[in-house]
Design a protein around this motif. Structure first.
Motif, PDB file in Angstrom:
ATOM      1  N   GLY B  72       0.964  -1.209  -0.060  1.00  0.00           N
ATOM      2  CA  GLY B  72       0.024  -0.066  -0.023  1.00  0.00           C
ATOM      3  C   GLY B  72       0.698   1.424   0.045  1.00  0.00           C
ATOM      4  O   GLY B  72       0.362   2.537   0.210  1.00  0.00           O
ATOM      5  N   TYR B  73       2.224   0.914  -0.033  1.00  0.00           N
ATOM      6  CA  TYR B  73       3.139   2.183   0.103  1.00  0.00           C
ATOM      7  C   TYR B  73       2.770   3.088  -1.038  1.00  0.00           C
ATOM      8  O   TYR B  73       3.021   2.955  -2.193  1.00  0.00           O
ATOM      9  CB  TYR B  73       4.504   1.847  -0.194  1.00  0.00           C
ATOM     10  N   ARG B  74       2.954   4.364  -0.591  1.00  0.00           N
ATOM     11  CA  ARG B  74       3.129   5.580  -1.740  1.00  0.00           C
ATOM     12  C   ARG B  74       3.488   6.839  -0.397  1.00  0.00           C
ATOM     13  O   ARG B  74       3.140   6.946   0.601  1.00  0.00           O
ATOM     14  CB  ARG B  74       2.062   6.060  -2.535  1.00  0.00           C
ATOM     15  N   PHE B  75       4.495   7.730  -1.020  1.00  0.00           N
ATOM     16  CA  PHE B  75       4.823   8.588   0.032  1.00  0.00           C
ATOM     17  C   PHE B  75       3.946   9.568   0.382  1.00  0.00           C
ATOM     18  O   PHE B  75       3.428  10.240  -0.682  1.00  0.00           O
ATOM     19  CB  PHE B  75       6.119   9.428  -0.633  1.00  0.00           C
ATOM     20  N   ARG B  76       3.313   9.672   1.704  1.00  0.00           N
ATOM     21  CA  ARG B  76       2.328  10.688   2.023  1.00  0.00           C
ATOM     22  C   ARG B  76       2.880  11.818   2.684  1.00  0.00           C
ATOM     23  O   ARG B  76       2.251  12.697   3.167  1.00  0.00           O
ATOM     24  CB  ARG B  76       1.177   9.772   2.782  1.00  0.00           C
TER      25      ARG B  76
END
Lengths: 417, 417
Positions: B72-76
């Motif tokens: 589920g990674y994206r840079f938030r």
């Protein structure tokens, strides 16, 4: 060039290009040829797509005729060359590319980019591997190289003697064994060094390696042993005067009864620093910057030159540039390594012929692409394993003087006949 | 680290990482920060796909919980930093990354790879651009860099003052102006140099540049003028002692009446060789190897360090490693360049606060990503043009001593308060 050659018809002349080095970078005693496996996989996909063709058309880089040629391009010629992991010397014909001028000239930049970068890293890695002897070497330099170059560097280092990499993509794509390490951020993230060590030990077990130099090394070692016990796998030191610090830490670990706990060092190492640690109680090395930048020589300096072509009447003509410092030798070539009692004594390069191989020699050139058909055995993780095995075998043929790190002449002479 | 941090809960602590250089490579007097635009575009696509997750699972690199996190990674988080093309000095906070430990630590390798490589090339290119003065510079080094690094190098060189590149992909992807050149293979492909020159002139018109050093330079020049006439655009020289050869060729061209035909030189140039040709009748330079390898310093040596984090109770705590030679300064920072009469006199770095900017200063830090939202103005060809314009503007602020090529201290001091 392609545009003008298609216009005057010379684009269809059969040509031989040779990829070679005029000299070895940095007074090294041998070079290691690397990148062949990557190059073959890249050539499998080397096409001009819609985006590329649109750019060339919109910017009027080439004519409509050339656009049509590029739209249908795939390499239909042949390449033979040194196996990946093979040693080379000045004038060794690393790749010989045969095809029409158009087919072969267009590969120049890709072939040189891959071979120059990978060979530079592979050569530096081989020197570090020689300096490290039996102690394991880990590649940890990704952050000091272009993000894609980093993957190629990890691959090249493994081929010439490194044991593992911190670059997980090199593991996924090329089968290079991977390892991880805790950074100072891990310790700093926690309220205390003790919290950080305990969390790492709980997550990874006592066989892990704890980084002990965030605050005070002696205190870090004491704490690591108190928490990890006799089965603590290792401690890592990333700063300070490494020979002194390693000796102190070994003494401290032994005094605490942790004689089996290993010491890993990692601070700006290169082949010279590794050699200087030979007598220190160090169990393994992690190498970063100097590896991925070729230890002072970030490109192998290989060139790609037209050495023969057919005339309008179909006759083969050897060709060469005449400049004193940048000359080349015309004609397609063969290469052999001449051995005496198993030790390399000469790089024997000659114009291609049907003569038998010189006595006591090993032929250096193998087919890589035959009329557009790529030999898949050189590609992927299987190719990497074969290249590593080949490198380790041929490195044993080097004369002892080739193993010294100081600048000198090539370890064996090249005879060009 | 991520695996253990997810297990002990520290992965969710808010953190600040800083990307900076402890020193300038090679006694340079300034560095140029580059790569930000590439990094933002890469972060847009920075995800863990099925192939990556399968590898991590099959090789048991991380736990099931970590796999789920990565899927589920994206840079938030947020990133602020120096504009691309901006100058930097030791301790300049080039990027400040704020987010959870998990979100931010995972960017370390990518951010450093991009910024280290691009800044190394950009800095070398800026020095060459200063040495070249008003004479145009062409980037021709693709073949001496990793095949993807070559594209990034052409982009970085354009940002800091080069005028064109031979790398067509840099033109397509980043809007860098492109140019071509004839290689020695072009001459050797033809039966005679005359055939080669004639074909090139017919294809590209008299305004083209002919390579005159394949056989004999004086003869090549005579032939080039005979075929190209008074309107011949230029001749290129790629070997020999360039100051001597350039003077001879200029004299010969003038004697033949070709006073408007230009001379391009290209043989292993770096900023020192360019400076040494300042008094020679050379009209433009082509630079290869030394540019794409950072002219002796192929990586900028930038690091990515945790400088602040929240405690379990949510309090912000500055953190820093203590090693003498590898220390860092805790806390999130702001940076200003203090100017006097338009000339830079100090790099003013201070802990983040609501205090007004120092008098006579220019704020150096701009938002790049705000809570996961990327500022697209920094991306693509538009970002490259803006970076180049910004670089040319801020370079004019440098004190005169910053323009010397010799090794010295940074041109202005960094005050860290």
């Amino acid at each position: 060039m392609l545009d003008a050659a298609l216009r005057d018809g010379t684009a269809h002349r059969q040509c031989v290009f040779e990829l070679f080095g005029r000299r070895l970078s940095g007074g090294r005693r041998f070079g290691v040829a690397a990148g062949q496996g990557r190059l073959l996989s890249l050539l499998r996909e080397f096409r001009f797509g819609d985006d590329e063709l649109r750019f060339l058309r919109d910017e009027r880089v080439v004519s409509a005729e050339t656009l049509e040629y590029l739209a249908g391009y795939r390499f239909r010629g042949s390449i033979e060359g040194y196996r990946e992991g093979e040693l080379y010397f000045p004038g060794s014909p690393l790749l010989t590319v045969t095809g029409t001028f158009a087919d072969a000239v267009i590969l120049e930049t890709l072939a040189l980019s891959v071979m120059n970068f990978d060979s530079a890293v592979a050569t530096a890695a081989a020197r570090m591997s020689i300096a490290a002897g039996d102690r394991p070497l880990a590649e940890m330099g990704s952050r000091r190289a272009h993000e894609q170059g980093a993957i190629a560097a990890a691959r090249a280092a493994y081929i010439t003697g490194f044991d593992a990499t911190s670059n997980l993509e090199a593991g996924r794509a090329w089968g290079v064994p991977t390892m991880g390490t805790a950074a100072h951020a891990w310790t700093l993230l926690h309220d205390t060094e003790e919290d950080a060590f305990r969390a790492q030990l709980e997550s990874l077990g006592p066989d892990t390696t704890l980084l002990v130099d965030t605050y005070d090394i002696a205190e870090g070692v004491r704490r690591a042993v108190a928490l990890g016990g006799k089965r603590l796998g290792g401690v890592r030191i990333d700063s300070g005067d490494l020979p002194l610090v390693a000796a102190d830490v070994r003494e401290q670990l032994d005094a605490l009864g942790n004689t089996d706990t290993k010491i890993t060092v990692t601070s700006d190492l290169d082949e010279y620093a590794i050699a200087a640690l030979a007598a220190s109680p160090v169990d393994s090395y992690g190498v970063g910057t100097s590896l991925v930048t070729g230890s002072g020589y970030p490109t192998a300096g290989l060139v790609y030159k037209l050495v023969a072509r057919q005339s309008a009447s179909g006759e083969w003509i050897p060709v060469a540039k005449k400049a004193l410092d940048k000359g080349s030798t015309g004609g397609a070539k063969q290469a052999f390594r001449i051995l005496q009692n198993g030790v390399a004594v000469e790089e024997h390069v000659r114009l291609a012929s049907n003569e038998p191989a010189p006595e006591g020699s090993r032929s250096l050139v193998v087919p890589l692409i035959a009329e557009g058909e790529i030999d898949a055995a050189h590609e992927g993780p299987e190719g990497v394993r074969a290249a590593r095995a080949h490198h380790m075998t041929v490195r044993r043929e080097l004369p002892v003087r080739a193993l010294a790190l100081s600048k000198s002449d090539p370890a064996i002479p090249t005879s060009l006949v």
